[in-house]
Design a protein around this motif. Sequence first.
Motif, PDB file in Angstrom:
ATOM      1  N   LEU A 139     -13.931  -1.407 -38.681  1.00  0.00           N
ATOM      2  CA  LEU A 139     -14.150  -0.886 -40.037  1.00  0.00           C
ATOM      3  C   LEU A 139     -15.564  -1.178 -40.540  1.00  0.00           C
ATOM      4  O   LEU A 139     -15.936  -0.799 -41.641  1.00  0.00           O
ATOM      5  N   ARG A 140     -16.339  -1.894 -39.740  1.00  0.00           N
ATOM      6  CA  ARG A 140     -17.647  -2.368 -40.205  1.00  0.00           C
ATOM      7  C   ARG A 140     -18.783  -1.471 -39.718  1.00  0.00           C
ATOM      8  O   ARG A 140     -18.590  -0.632 -38.862  1.00  0.00           O
ATOM      9  N   GLY A 141     -19.946  -1.679 -40.277  1.00  0.00           N
ATOM     10  CA  GLY A 141     -21.119  -0.936 -39.817  1.00  0.00           C
ATOM     11  C   GLY A 141     -21.899  -0.343 -40.971  1.00  0.00           C
ATOM     12  O   GLY A 141     -21.636  -0.647 -42.142  1.00  0.00           O
ATOM     13  N   MET A 142     -22.889   0.507 -40.614  1.00  0.00           N
ATOM     14  CA  MET A 142     -23.754   1.118 -41.616  1.00  0.00           C
ATOM     15  C   MET A 142     -23.739   2.642 -41.552  1.00  0.00           C
ATOM     16  O   MET A 142     -24.444   3.305 -42.297  1.00  0.00           O
ATOM     17  N   GLU A 143     -22.924   3.201 -40.631  1.00  0.00           N
ATOM     18  CA  GLU A 143     -22.807   4.664 -40.584  1.00  0.00           C
ATOM     19  C   GLU A 143     -22.318   5.163 -41.929  1.00  0.00           C
ATOM     20  O   GLU A 143     -21.437   4.558 -42.532  1.00  0.00           O
ATOM     21  N   GLY A 144     -22.852   6.298 -42.372  1.00  0.00           N
ATOM     22  CA  GLY A 144     -22.514   6.816 -43.696  1.00  0.00           C
ATOM     23  C   GLY A 144     -21.042   7.131 -43.876  1.00  0.00           C
ATOM     24  O   GLY A 144     -20.447   6.856 -44.907  1.00  0.00           O
ATOM     25  N   ILE A 145     -20.438   7.739 -42.832  1.00  0.00           N
ATOM     26  CA  ILE A 145     -18.997   8.012 -42.857  1.00  0.00           C
ATOM     27  C   ILE A 145     -18.411   7.405 -41.589  1.00  0.00           C
ATOM     28  O   ILE A 145     -18.909   7.631 -40.499  1.00  0.00           O
ATOM     29  N   ARG A 146     -17.375   6.577 -41.763  1.00  0.00           N
ATOM     30  CA  ARG A 146     -16.745   5.960 -40.589  1.00  0.00           C
ATOM     31  C   ARG A 146     -15.236   6.164 -40.675  1.00  0.00           C
ATOM     32  O   ARG A 146     -14.696   6.365 -41.763  1.00  0.00           O
ATOM     33  N   HIS A 147     -14.593   6.113 -39.539  1.00  0.00           N
ATOM     34  CA  HIS A 147     -13.135   6.153 -39.571  1.00  0.00           C
ATOM     35  C   HIS A 147     -12.557   5.319 -38.453  1.00  0.00           C
ATOM     36  O   HIS A 147     -13.208   5.094 -37.424  1.00  0.00           O
ATOM     37  N   ALA A 148     -11.346   4.827 -38.668  1.00  0.00           N
ATOM     38  CA  ALA A 148     -10.670   4.020 -37.662  1.00  0.00           C
ATOM     39  C   ALA A 148      -9.178   4.127 -37.883  1.00  0.00           C
ATOM     40  O   ALA A 148      -8.724   4.464 -38.970  1.00  0.00           O
ATOM     41  N   THR A 149      -8.437   3.889 -36.820  1.00  0.00           N
ATOM     42  CA  THR A 149      -6.983   3.870 -36.952  1.00  0.00           C
ATOM     43  C   THR A 149      -6.499   2.447 -36.700  1.00  0.00           C
ATOM     44  O   THR A 149      -6.838   1.839 -35.686  1.00  0.00           O
ATOM     45  N   ILE A 150      -5.750   1.922 -37.661  1.00  0.00           N
ATOM     46  CA  ILE A 150      -5.243   0.560 -37.551  1.00  0.00           C
ATOM     47  C   ILE A 150      -3.740   0.641 -37.292  1.00  0.00           C
ATOM     48  O   ILE A 150      -3.020   1.383 -37.974  1.00  0.00           O
ATOM     49  N   ASP A 151      -3.313  -0.133 -36.301  1.00  0.00           N
ATOM     50  CA  ASP A 151      -1.899  -0.109 -35.913  1.00  0.00           C
ATOM     51  C   ASP A 151      -1.093  -1.058 -36.785  1.00  0.00           C
ATOM     52  O   ASP A 151      -1.230  -2.274 -36.695  1.00  0.00           O
ATOM     53  N   PHE A 152      -0.258  -0.501 -37.668  1.00  0.00           N
ATOM     54  CA  PHE A 152       0.637  -1.325 -38.491  1.00  0.00           C
ATOM     55  C   PHE A 152       1.959  -1.487 -37.750  1.00  0.00           C
ATOM     56  O   PHE A 152       2.987  -0.950 -38.160  1.00  0.00           O
ATOM     57  N   ASP A 153       1.898  -2.204 -36.642  1.00  0.00           N
ATOM     58  CA  ASP A 153       3.088  -2.495 -35.857  1.00  0.00           C
ATOM     59  C   ASP A 153       3.851  -1.212 -35.497  1.00  0.00           C
ATOM     60  O   ASP A 153       5.027  -1.056 -35.830  1.00  0.00           O
ATOM     61  N   GLY A 154       3.119  -0.293 -34.886  1.00  0.00           N
ATOM     62  CA  GLY A 154       3.747   0.967 -34.479  1.00  0.00           C
ATOM     63  C   GLY A 154       3.433   2.129 -35.393  1.00  0.00           C
ATOM     64  O   GLY A 154       3.584   3.279 -35.014  1.00  0.00           O
ATOM     65  N   LEU A 155       3.024   1.839 -36.613  1.00  0.00           N
ATOM     66  CA  LEU A 155       2.653   2.916 -37.543  1.00  0.00           C
ATOM     67  C   LEU A 155       1.123   3.023 -37.608  1.00  0.00           C
ATOM     68  O   LEU A 155       0.465   2.108 -38.083  1.00  0.00           O
ATOM     69  N   PRO A 156       0.565   4.110 -37.078  1.00  0.00           N
ATOM     70  CA  PRO A 156      -0.899   4.220 -37.113  1.00  0.00           C
ATOM     71  C   PRO A 156      -1.388   4.613 -38.516  1.00  0.00           C
ATOM     72  O   PRO A 156      -0.914   5.595 -39.078  1.00  0.00           O
ATOM     73  N   ILE A 157      -2.273   3.806 -39.066  1.00  0.00           N
ATOM     74  CA  ILE A 157      -2.827   4.083 -40.392  1.00  0.00           C
ATOM     75  C   ILE A 157      -4.274   4.552 -40.215  1.00  0.00           C
ATOM     76  O   ILE A 157      -5.109   3.822 -39.679  1.00  0.00           O
ATOM     77  N   ASN A 158      -4.535   5.775 -40.670  1.00  0.00           N
ATOM     78  CA  ASN A 158      -5.886   6.335 -40.536  1.00  0.00           C
ATOM     79  C   ASN A 158      -6.722   5.988 -41.760  1.00  0.00           C
ATOM     80  O   ASN A 158      -6.333   6.288 -42.880  1.00  0.00           O
ATOM     81  N   ILE A 159      -7.864   5.400 -41.483  1.00  0.00           N
ATOM     82  CA  ILE A 159      -8.704   4.931 -42.578  1.00  0.00           C
ATOM     83  C   ILE A 159     -10.080   5.584 -42.527  1.00  0.00           C
ATOM     84  O   ILE A 159     -10.692   5.697 -41.459  1.00  0.00           O
ATOM     85  N   GLY A 160     -10.531   6.024 -43.667  1.00  0.00           N
ATOM     86  CA  GLY A 160     -11.867   6.590 -43.784  1.00  0.00           C
ATOM     87  C   GLY A 160     -12.726   5.726 -44.688  1.00  0.00           C
ATOM     88  O   GLY A 160     -12.212   5.084 -45.600  1.00  0.00           O
ATOM     89  N   ILE A 161     -14.017   5.701 -44.407  1.00  0.00           N
ATOM     90  CA  ILE A 161     -14.950   4.910 -45.214  1.00  0.00           C
ATOM     91  C   ILE A 161     -16.205   5.745 -45.456  1.00  0.00           C
ATOM     92  O   ILE A 161     -16.731   6.360 -44.526  1.00  0.00           O
ATOM     93  N   ALA A 162     -16.653   5.768 -46.700  1.00  0.00           N
ATOM     94  CA  ALA A 162     -17.916   6.453 -46.986  1.00  0.00           C
ATOM     95  C   ALA A 162     -18.734   5.606 -47.940  1.00  0.00           C
ATOM     96  O   ALA A 162     -18.185   5.010 -48.866  1.00  0.00           O
ATOM     97  N   HIS A 163     -20.033   5.511 -47.690  1.00  0.00           N
ATOM     98  CA  HIS A 163     -20.922   4.921 -48.693  1.00  0.00           C
ATOM     99  C   HIS A 163     -22.064   5.882 -48.935  1.00  0.00           C
ATOM    100  O   HIS A 163     -22.537   6.547 -48.016  1.00  0.00           O
ATOM    101  N   GLY A 164     -22.494   5.941 -50.200  1.00  0.00           N
ATOM    102  CA  GLY A 164     -23.407   7.004 -50.607  1.00  0.00           C
ATOM    103  C   GLY A 164     -22.552   8.150 -51.126  1.00  0.00           C
ATOM    104  O   GLY A 164     -21.567   8.545 -50.496  1.00  0.00           O
ATOM    105  N   LEU A 165     -22.903   8.677 -52.299  1.00  0.00           N
ATOM    106  CA  LEU A 165     -22.034   9.687 -52.912  1.00  0.00           C
ATOM    107  C   LEU A 165     -22.092  11.027 -52.191  1.00  0.00           C
ATOM    108  O   LEU A 165     -21.144  11.808 -52.254  1.00  0.00           O
ATOM    109  N   GLY A 166     -23.183  11.295 -51.467  1.00  0.00           N
ATOM    110  CA  GLY A 166     -23.253  12.509 -50.660  1.00  0.00           C
ATOM    111  C   GLY A 166     -22.195  12.458 -49.564  1.00  0.00           C
ATOM    112  O   GLY A 166     -21.510  13.445 -49.287  1.00  0.00           O
ATOM    113  N   ASN A 167     -22.039  11.287 -48.949  1.00  0.00           N
ATOM    114  CA  ASN A 167     -21.007  11.113 -47.923  1.00  0.00           C
ATOM    115  C   ASN A 167     -19.618  11.178 -48.541  1.00  0.00           C
ATOM    116  O   ASN A 167     -18.686  11.732 -47.953  1.00  0.00           O
ATOM    117  N   ALA A 168     -19.484  10.603 -49.744  1.00  0.00           N
ATOM    118  CA  ALA A 168     -18.198  10.661 -50.451  1.00  0.00           C
ATOM    119  C   ALA A 168     -17.827  12.117 -50.726  1.00  0.00           C
ATOM    120  O   ALA A 168     -16.683  12.528 -50.538  1.00  0.00           O
TER     121      ALA A 168
END
Lengths: 593, 160
Positions: free
Chosen positions: A459-488
């Motif tokens: 989930l870390r880094g400096m890329e403007g838009i990032r995404h990752a899938t976190i395993d909630f014990d069998g349930l994949p949770i898709n997460i998006g991250i944006a910094h900068g309002l253009g990326n938002a």
Amino acid sequence: MDKINLTIDHKPVQVEPGTSLLKAAEQVGIKIPTLCYLHLEDLNIENKPGGCRICVVEVSGRRNLAPSCATQCQEGMEVRTNTMRVLNARKTVMELILSDHPFDCLICAKSGTCDLQKTAQDLGIREIHYKGEQSHYKEDRSPSIIRDMDKCILCRRCEMMCNEFQTVGALWGINRGFMSVVAPAFEQDLEKSTCTYCGQCVAVCPTGALTEVDHTNQIIRALANPKKKVIVQTAPAVRAALGEAFGMEPGTLVTGKMVSALKELGFDYVFDTDFAADLTIMEEGTELLKRLTNYLAGNKKESLPILTSCCPAWVNFFEEYFPEMEDIPSTARSPQQMFGAIAKTYFADKIGVDRKDLVVTSIMPCLAKKYECQREEFKTDGNPDVDYALSTRELAALIKQSNIDFLSLPDSDFDKPMGESSGAAVIFGTTGGVIEAAVRTAYEIYTGKTLERISFEELRGMEGIRHATIDFDGLPINIGIAHGLGNARELLESIKAGTCNFHAIEIMACPGGCIGGGGQPLHHGVSGVITARQRAIYEEDLAKPIRKSHENPYIKELYDEFLGEPLSEKSHHLLHTHYFDRSKVKVVIPKTK
Amino acid sequence: MSSIKIELHENQVNELVEVCKSFSNDPLELIHVLHKAQSIFGYLPAEVQEIVARELKVPVAKVYGVVTFYSFFSMIPKGKNPISICMGTACYVRGGEKVLEEFKRKLGVEVGETTKDGLFSLNCLRCVGACGLAPVVMVGDKTYGRVSPDGVQEILAEYR
């Protein structure tokens, strides 16, 4: 492609094709002065209008002097950066810029950190040979930002940040020639424009044209008033940058010194916004799980993704540009406002002080926080939950004014109860931190299991838009991250288009998150400053004995003694909010005459 | 400025929206769209700029930036009979400026302004390509050649 060979001040240089003369010169230790040019490589931010002409150099075989920021290296070039001709031209350019500048450096808010002032000094300007007309433009004072366009040198850095990086479109160059000025549409005040108060224009302004509204005097007055109890909260990103204002290396953590300084300043209690960040996770994390559970159960009314709502400039942005999506962001208030609400109820009761006699101050890396704490919905009978929000820069100024030798201060600890926090709260200060903190808690609540691995590198880094899938014990949770309002904006457009499969999205308005906020010590266009602050934030997280919000004992106590449980009626009243449609472009369909 | 809301005619607004569509709502066509918009409304009030901004998805501040950069664009409504005095070299040396002064005196307005009754607006331009007729004055689409200050009254009378 082959590398390019050239000489700069007789020194041979080899560069990749497309490299500017300015960058090539840096490779051989030659620092050409710049004003309008700005390049933060780690954040992919660049301003290169070639407009100020301070960076001109002499290129053999070329009749005119060339702006080194906007001229590419070519094979066999012989470049001189410090000949008599170049130095004279640079001085002339600088004198012309200064001929239309008010000479109030001694009392200017930017003095000492002003790029224009520094460059004039570096160039050895001692006299202005040009006496011409001077610009006189009205001062524009919004709740967060002051525009004094008499000091503007038209570098257009603010315009680039506001439009290209943030896509806010509040500022644009208008008129032409001597009448040129950077202004909102129809030269209205910033307050009536689409401005979100992110403060990124202030963060890059090389002069005193854009500054923050200064609240230091109000704090000094409150601290001197024996009838008032004055408490302070500090946002996570402040501790990773405050040291820079005292000459320390970017990325130096000064948490302990900062607490000592605040105690010396006379605050009755020195608390931490991190406490409220833990509280935010309890509320927002629970809201996420509730919406997720409803969604998975097939409840059509439930919409996902859930968006974080900690960042006040981001809130202003979606209220302005995406008012039809008001139900998507979490209803959780920002940590600053949660802190204020709890301080003026739970804590005020605890110490037996009326809310009107309790002054809540916050130290923020942010200018939008100044506007946020003035919002009507965060007041009770006209009394705001947070009275004043100071920037990191204002705190530094306050410390200097009060004769405190910051560098020699010992470390101190925050006061209890609202000064206790987890590592999850500290990382709120960087992009990706809020959602990582939420995952740490939501995972354990949802699965009932203990997290083996607390740090989520994905989930870390400096890329403007990032995404990752976190395993909630069998349930994949898709997460998006944006910094900068253009990326938002990009992520929001994908939600609107239905092409987004995220369950949760974290959004921060500033580059790098709060560590790159508009109220932080100025980075002066030096790449790596914001990344260094990010490293410091994760360092602090690792060093914390508690790293999950729900394990903070004082948060548990707060729920036991006062709130009941997350999303309780009391929580809703004190810790949640609602949003408004404040889109500015509203064309009323006219009646036919 | 836009706090004083001007009511635009619905058919004119629809026409403007169609103009934007004819340029595929392409933000790069902003100047062309503004050009057409000015020919629809006669000028570019804040409300028109807001519609253009919305249709082309560009910031209003940018639209305003373009409108204030080019002298062709005006935010002041033109009079029913727009007067343009040529200030090109030939017209200027043959007394164009004196003609302009006379128009200013007779109408009681400065360059770029419109008379209170909305009948006339006064502007300068640079060469209409009729230098043989210098000094030249245009009222609407009609051209007047060899105009002297004495002839100004007569021209205005045609439109009153």
